[in-house]
Design a protein around this motif. Structure first.
Motif, PDB file in Angstrom:
ATOM      1  N   UNK A  12      76.066   8.291  55.167  1.00 40.00           N
ATOM      2  CA  UNK A  12      76.882   8.211  56.386  1.00 40.00           C
ATOM      3  C   UNK A  12      76.711   6.889  57.126  1.00 40.00           C
ATOM      4  N   UNK A  13      75.764   6.076  56.687  1.00 41.69           N
ATOM      5  CA  UNK A  13      75.509   4.800  57.367  1.00 41.69           C
ATOM      6  C   UNK A  13      76.317   3.708  56.658  1.00 41.69           C
ATOM      7  N   UNK A  14      77.592   3.565  57.059  1.00 40.39           N
ATOM      8  CA  UNK A  14      78.446   2.567  56.402  1.00 40.39           C
ATOM      9  C   UNK A  14      79.126   1.622  57.392  1.00 40.39           C
ATOM     10  N   UNK A  15      79.007   1.858  58.672  1.00 43.32           N
ATOM     11  CA  UNK A  15      79.617   0.980  59.669  1.00 43.32           C
ATOM     12  C   UNK A  15      78.592  -0.027  60.170  1.00 43.32           C
ATOM     13  N   UNK A  16      78.959  -1.267  60.169  1.00 42.73           N
ATOM     14  CA  UNK A  16      78.091  -2.299  60.703  1.00 42.73           C
ATOM     15  C   UNK A  16      78.079  -2.265  62.221  1.00 42.73           C
ATOM     16  N   UNK A  17      77.437  -3.235  62.868  1.00 40.74           N
ATOM     17  CA  UNK A  17      77.420  -3.279  64.327  1.00 40.74           C
ATOM     18  C   UNK A  17      78.825  -3.466  64.891  1.00 40.74           C
ATOM     19  N   UNK A  18      79.093  -2.761  65.985  1.00 41.93           N
ATOM     20  CA  UNK A  18      80.418  -2.837  66.612  1.00 41.93           C
ATOM     21  C   UNK A  18      80.600  -4.182  67.297  1.00 41.93           C
ATOM     22  N   UNK A  19      81.799  -4.812  67.081  1.00 42.29           N
ATOM     23  CA  UNK A  19      82.083  -6.107  67.694  1.00 42.29           C
ATOM     24  C   UNK A  19      83.078  -5.977  68.841  1.00 42.29           C
ATOM     25  N   UNK A  20      83.265  -4.779  69.336  1.00 40.14           N
ATOM     26  CA  UNK A  20      84.193  -4.573  70.444  1.00 40.14           C
ATOM     27  C   UNK A  20      83.951  -3.241  71.101  1.00 40.14           C
ATOM     28  N   UNK A  21      84.870  -2.859  71.986  1.00 39.45           N
ATOM     29  CA  UNK A  21      84.741  -1.582  72.662  1.00 39.45           C
ATOM     30  C   UNK A  21      84.985  -0.454  71.669  1.00 39.45           C
TER      31      UNK A  21
END
Length: 641
Positions: free
Chosen positions: A130-139
């Motif tokens: 489930x860990x497939x999204x990198x750090x968020x670059x926006x809201x």
């Protein structure tokens, strides 16, 4: 009102035409043209393939509705299953105006037949799939409601032998604009053990907020073990913090070992209810109450799981402890008669034990359990129910460290006195080495008789020392191989003549007192002193001294074969030709002892008795028994063989 000129009319017609053309284009537009760009955008963000196998459609308005059919999302590269998620259909509502400002506002998502696989990675330090999204670059997007229709969730943890499959459906929301809860029903294997699960959780939307408590109510069953959890989780995926009302019940606490790794001795059926909390590596079951067998049980237990082995620390209290409920600690089943609590397996074990000729428990301890965890457990019982034993209370402190078990102390209140003991069991080698040291202090003789009338006919304080060391993986093996000593003595008191005479010490006198009544015989002292080698107790001294009779004994008690061979010789202090005082032979087994006169062992009586030498208690007992003051305090006097 001024009418527009011809030029104005021309532009108005053009605008109407363009607007109609746009509407026609929108109406006839094939939104499937965007499938490729959307798939590539998702893959670029997640690193995983995403496909829209069916139609893609959009409804325009202040709230845009995006529909997509036949969705699939790829799994992590290390997984043996290529697909992580799929859905027959997904419908997403989007606010139009915030979207123009770069803000994603999602009033609702509706999923039809979603299928989600969550699994842990094979490497200890690898994240789950489930860990497939990198750090968020926006809201981040704001999602208000999620509706699930006929969903399925599967969780796999190969290392933990865990495989869970549950069905998911959205329930009725608590408020009109609230997020609906998720109804859960399923089954699987936990630590290799089959179980079922039923209940409900907060809306999955709360999973995105790791600081917001996530409410659950789940009812799980694994065999005869049942757990009901109701409360809140914080960061449910990590399961590092929660606060739950937790009820636990089952047929035997020993069944918890394969489920959660707690090595608890066998118990009768139990029910517990308390507050289960977790703070990272610390699990705490607070202020629980309940029953185990016919005993009440309460207290607080805490488990630390961050070390080499789990560490259990507990403070337990029983207001009323049924003594046979402790049988599992020595490898025996509890009692199974009328009014007793036991499961079917324990009843079968008790029946098999009753058919055996021996009484000492011979079920081997499981060495792997003794080495599986560490423990520091205190247990106090305010009152003990033991119809055949005069037990009052219990104070025990158990420590277990890497296979070394110590009971320091294990104390019982007994018949107005106490037995204080320490036990050391070293299970770090294939064969357990055991040491037992016990002190008996001021146990009242009258309290040992369950019959009230007989209890009134006896008094005196019993004291003694037990020091044994043995090897073996069961209680029977430990005692059968033990070396050491056993010494028990009693000082001044009294005993009913009828009790003595009925034991076969003087037949003529017993017949007389059976018909004419009883009287009290002053007791000067009594003791038994045994040396123990390889499970064989050999008498050093056995004596029972009253004002008119001295009884001397000799013989052996075989702890390995569970056999008795003792001879008691009465020595009258009076010269009575009418007195028939034959020796008493105690034989047979622990389970079926025999008491019979031994006429072959009759000795010379009468005047010879007056020439007997003197005896005295062994030095080991002098500090523990009270022979009392006065001219009669030289216990045994000169009446010995």
């Amino acid at each position: 009102m001024r009418r527009p000129g011809k030029r104005g009319q021309r532009w108005l017609a053009i605008l109407v035409f363009l607007f109609a053309l746009i509407l026609l284009i929108i109406a006839l537009w094939d939104w499937n043209w965007f499938k490729g760009p959307v798939e590539r955008a998702v893959q670029a963000k997640t690193g995983r393939e995403f496909h829209i196998g069916g139609n893609l459609d959009v409804d325009l308005g202040r709230t845009l509705t995006v529909r997509a059919d036949g969705l699939t999302f790829a799994n992590a590269e290390w997984s043996k299953t290529p697909r992580m998620a799929s859905a027959d259909r997904a419908e997403i509502d989007l606010r139009a105006w915030p979207l123009l400002r770069g803000q994603v506002r999602i009033p609702e998502i509706r999923l039809t037949r979603p299928d989600l696989l969550l699994e842990t990675a094979p490497g200890k330090d690898q994240p789950g799939n489930w860990d497939f999204l990198g750090p968020s670059d926006g809201e981040p997007p704001v999602l208000q409601r999620l509706l699930v229709d006929d969903g399925r969730l599967k969780f796999l943890d190969a290392a933990g032998k865990t495989d869970i499959l549950v069905s998911l459906n959205s329930g009725k929301p608590r408020t009109a604009d609230g997020a609906p809860p998720l109804l859960v029903n399923g089954k699987g294997r936990w630590q290799g053990n089959p179980f079922t699960l039923d209940g409900n959780t907060e809306s999955p939307l709360e999973l995105t907020n790791s600081d917001h408590p996530f409410r659950i109510h789940l009812d799980g069953r694994a065999g005869a073990t049942r757990a009901i959890a109701s409360g809140t989780l914080t960061n449910p995926f990590a399961l590092r913090t929660f606060d739950l009302d937790f009820a636990l019940s089952g047929q035997d606490m020993e069944d918890l070992y394969p489920l959660i790794g707690l090595a608890i001795p066998s118990t009768p059926p139990y029910r517990l209810k308390g507050r289960l909390k977790r703070n990272n590596d610390t699990w705490r079951y607070e202020n629980f109450t309940g029953v185990a067998g016919d005993s009440d049980l309460g207290g607080t237990a805490q488990i630390e799981v961050g070390g080499e082995r789990p560490f259990l620390k507990a403070d337990l209290v029983s207001k009323r402890l049924d003594f046979d409920d402790l049988a599992g600690f020595v490898g025996a089943p509890p009692k199974t008669g009328a009014g007793e609590s036991a499961n079917a397996e324990q009843k079968a074990e008790a029946a098999a034990l009753a058919a055996k000729p021996t009484v000492l428990p011979d079920t081997p301890y499981d060495l792997s359990k003794l080495r599986a965890m560490d423990a520091d457990v205190k247990w106090k019982a305010q009152r003990i129910n033991a119809p055949k034993l005069p037990l009052d209370d219990m104070d025990a402190h158990l420590k277990l460290d890497d296979g070394l078990l110590r009971l320091e102390p294990l104390n019982f209140g007994v018949a107005g006195g106490d037995i204080r003991s320490t036990i050391r069991m070293d299970a770090r080698k294939p064969t357990i080495s055991t040491q037992l040291k016990a002190s008996i202090r001021k146990v009242q003789l009258g309290g040992l008789f369950p019959d009230a009338k007989l209890a009134e006919q006896a008094s005196g304080g019993i004291s003694g020392e037990i020091d044994l060391a043995g090897t073996g993986n069961s209680i029977a093996a430990m005692l059968g191989s033990s070396d050491g000593k056993v010494a028990v003595g009693m000082g001044r008191g009294h005993i009913g003549n009828l009790i003595m005479e009925l034991a076969g010490l003087d037949v003529a006198e017993s017949l007389k007192f059976l018909f004419t009544g009883d009287r009290q015989i002053p007791l000067r002292c009594a003791w038994g002193d045994f040396g123990v080698q390889r499970g064989l107790m050999t008498s050093q001294q056995i004596a029972f001294d009253t004002t008119d009779t001295l009884v001397l004994g000799e013989g052996t008690i075989d702890l390995k074969q569970e056999k008795l061979d003792l001879l008691l010789r009465p020595r009258p202090k009076d010269i009575s030709i009418l007195a028939l005082r034959s020796p008493l032979r105690i034989g047979g087994t622990f389970k079926d002892p025999s008491f019979r006169p031994d006429f072959k062992a009759l000795g010379i009586r009468g005047a010879i008795a007056l020439t007997l030498g003197s005896i005295a208690p062994p030095a080991a007992l002098l500090a523990t028994i009270e022979t009392g003051p006065g001219e009669d305090s030289n216990c045994g006097g000169r009446y010995a063989k």
